[in-house]
Design an enzyme around this catalytic site. Structure first.
Site, PDB file in Angstrom:
ATOM      1  N   ASP A 241       6.639   3.653   7.932  1.00  0.00           N
ATOM      2  CA  ASP A 241       5.729   4.268   6.960  1.00  0.00           C
ATOM      3  C   ASP A 241       6.086   5.750   6.851  1.00  0.00           C
ATOM      4  O   ASP A 241       5.735   6.552   7.736  1.00  0.00           O
ATOM      5  CB  ASP A 241       4.271   4.096   7.402  1.00  0.00           C
ATOM      6  CG  ASP A 241       3.789   2.640   7.300  1.00  0.00           C
ATOM      7  OD1 ASP A 241       4.631   1.720   7.372  1.00  0.00           O
ATOM      8  OD2 ASP A 241       2.575   2.426   7.150  1.00  0.00           O
TER       9      ASP A 241
ATOM     10  N   LYS B  34       2.186   3.207  -0.552  1.00  0.00           N
ATOM     11  CA  LYS B  34       0.967   3.280   0.277  1.00  0.00           C
ATOM     12  C   LYS B  34       0.181   4.518  -0.141  1.00  0.00           C
ATOM     13  O   LYS B  34       0.774   5.562  -0.430  1.00  0.00           O
ATOM     14  CB  LYS B  34       1.408   3.329   1.746  1.00  0.00           C
ATOM     15  CG  LYS B  34       0.310   3.641   2.757  1.00  0.00           C
ATOM     16  CD  LYS B  34       0.842   3.518   4.201  1.00  0.00           C
ATOM     17  CE  LYS B  34      -0.145   4.090   5.208  1.00  0.00           C
ATOM     18  NZ  LYS B  34       0.354   4.035   6.597  1.00  0.00           N
TER      19      LYS B  34
ATOM     20  N   LYS C  23      -0.066  -0.856  -0.136  1.00  0.00           N
ATOM     21  CA  LYS C  23      -0.872  -0.688   1.083  1.00  0.00           C
ATOM     22  C   LYS C  23      -1.871   0.454   0.886  1.00  0.00           C
ATOM     23  O   LYS C  23      -1.495   1.625   0.944  1.00  0.00           O
ATOM     24  CB  LYS C  23       0.040  -0.406   2.282  1.00  0.00           C
ATOM     25  CG  LYS C  23      -0.722  -0.130   3.589  1.00  0.00           C
ATOM     26  CD  LYS C  23       0.225   0.052   4.780  1.00  0.00           C
ATOM     27  CE  LYS C  23      -0.509   0.546   6.025  1.00  0.00           C
ATOM     28  NZ  LYS C  23       0.390   0.791   7.169  1.00  0.00           N
TER      29      LYS C  23
HETATM   30  O1  LIG Z   1      -2.148   4.195   7.938  1.00  0.00           O
HETATM   31  C1  LIG Z   1      -3.267   3.971   8.308  1.00  0.00           C
HETATM   32  C2  LIG Z   1      -4.333   4.979   8.390  1.00  0.00           C
HETATM   33  O2  LIG Z   1      -4.008   6.020   9.254  1.00  0.00           O
HETATM   34  C3  LIG Z   1      -5.598   4.343   8.835  1.00  0.00           C
HETATM   35  O3  LIG Z   1      -6.666   5.180   8.519  1.00  0.00           O
HETATM   36  P1  LIG Z   1      -8.107   4.897   9.147  1.00  0.00           P
HETATM   37  O4  LIG Z   1      -8.036   5.372  10.557  1.00  0.00           O
HETATM   38  O5  LIG Z   1      -9.031   5.706   8.301  1.00  0.00           O
HETATM   39  O6  LIG Z   1      -8.391   3.431   9.052  1.00  0.00           O
END
Ligand SMILES: O=C[C@H](O)COP(=O)(O)O
Length: 336
Positions: free
Chosen positions: A173, A236, A272
């Site tokens: 990512d 994403k 995503k």
């Molecule tokens: O890539 C994923 C994100 O960092 C997840 O964010 P979150 O902690 O708000 O679910």
């Protein structure tokens, strides 16, 4: 209006890796500024359309459990905290291998091995995640390229990608340089993501646009198109660290870009949303958006993931309610 049921496919056959991959990977294209330069995005129309997803569309009660089981299969179960430890990552991986209790799995009649879509961690945690997920078939995703701000030299960004891939990450990512978008420097953005894709090799690249930093939906659309032209396997929304993370209007614009890119090139690119997705209701809203805008192929882990650190707990809770008719105490549910 009600959404239709999702077909929940079981575990892939043991020799799945040997089967030919029918969907070709997005190879990218040269930069075609003319494909997006004249694009206009009407903010209020996008907001109105996104609002209908949560108001007009609902998943019928009898199909909700199937949709929520599918949501689990779509989660990139994430920990991206400064105080992450190998122990925390190992616990998260255990949840990814076995997201629901045995009694719930039995009550739901699931006759396949249920896992999350992936586990997503910082590069330093990749070896621990790879060890903990060995034999499970759950891929390790690593953030890279100076996540979350992306403000390190390009040479180091590419080195970080190569490190994560060498340690066993199957998905990377990356974060884009937001100033390339704000300066409308599409050549620089294309070159950057192209080089990152080359550094990934066989690992799949998810391009984080950090949409909360991009100032307009038009910029979101353009950045989406350029990232796909540069060969992104997924686009994403967010790192989870911007002030505004995944939203439905932004996701609608990105889904339309995926649709347009597909019409222009024939390549299917994944999506995503990430950041702030916390409830089963959120998961259903994003899944409905995917189904309506892109079709049921975008309800498969190959083309859709929900990036989330704290979603699984609520899905677990809702599925328990579905099975038993009551909610149990919060401390019985997965923290993730
Ligand atoms: O890539 C994923 C994100 O960092 C997840 O964010 P979150 O902690 O708000 O679910």
């Amino acid at each position: 209006m009600a959404a239709e049921p999702v077909q929940i496919r079981g575990a892939a056959p043991a020799d799945a890796a040997a089967l030919p991959n029918v969907r070709p990977r997005n190879e990218g294209t040269p930069l075609h500024v003319e494909w997006f330069d004249a694009a206009r995005v009407n903010l209020s129309a996008a907001e109105r359309r996104a609002a209908t997803i949560t108001t007009r569309r609902t998943v019928k009660k009898e199909w909700q459990a199937a949709w929520l089981v599918r949501a689990i299969q779509l989660i990139d179960l994430t920990t991206l905290a400064g105080d992450d430890t190998e122990e925390r990552v190992a616990r998260l991986c255990a949840k990814a291998r076995k997201p629901l209790r045995d009694d719930l799995v039995a009550a739901l009649g699931l006759d396949f091995s249920l896992t999350t879509g992936a586990v997503c961690v910082y590069p330093a945690m990749v070896p621990a995640a790879v060890r903990a997920l060995e034999g499970s078939g759950v891929p390790v995703a690593s953030v890279a390229t100076g996540f979350p701000a992306g403000l390190i030299p390009t040479r180091l960004k590419l080195e970080e990608i190569r490190y994560a891939v060498e340690e066993g990450a199957a998905e990377i990512d990356i974060v884009i340089t937001r100033s390339h978008v704000l300066d409308q420097n599409w050549r620089a953005l294309h070159d950057e993501v192209r080089a990152m894709r080359a550094a990934c090799g066989d690992a799949h690249l998810k391009a984080i646009l950090a949409t909360g930093d991009l100032r307009s939906l038009r910029n979101v659309y353009k950045a989406s198109m350029v990232a796909m032209m540069a060969g992104a396997d997924f686009i994403k929304t967010s790192t989870g660290k911007e002030d505004v993370n995944a939203t439905l209007p932004v996701s609608l614009v990105m889904a339309r870009a995926i649709r347009d890119y597909r019409a222009l090139t024939g390549f299917d690119v994944g999506f995503k949303p990430a950041g702030g997705i916390r409830t089963a209701k959120d998961a259903l809203a994003w899944m409905t958006l995917m189904k309506e805008e892109l079709g049921t192929d975008w309800l498969e882990p190959e083309l859709f993931r929900l990036g989330a650190s704290a979603l699984l707990g609520d899905i677990d809770r809702q599925l328990e309610h579905f099975v038993t008719g009551r909610y149990s105490a919060d401390n019985r549910h997965a923290v993730a």
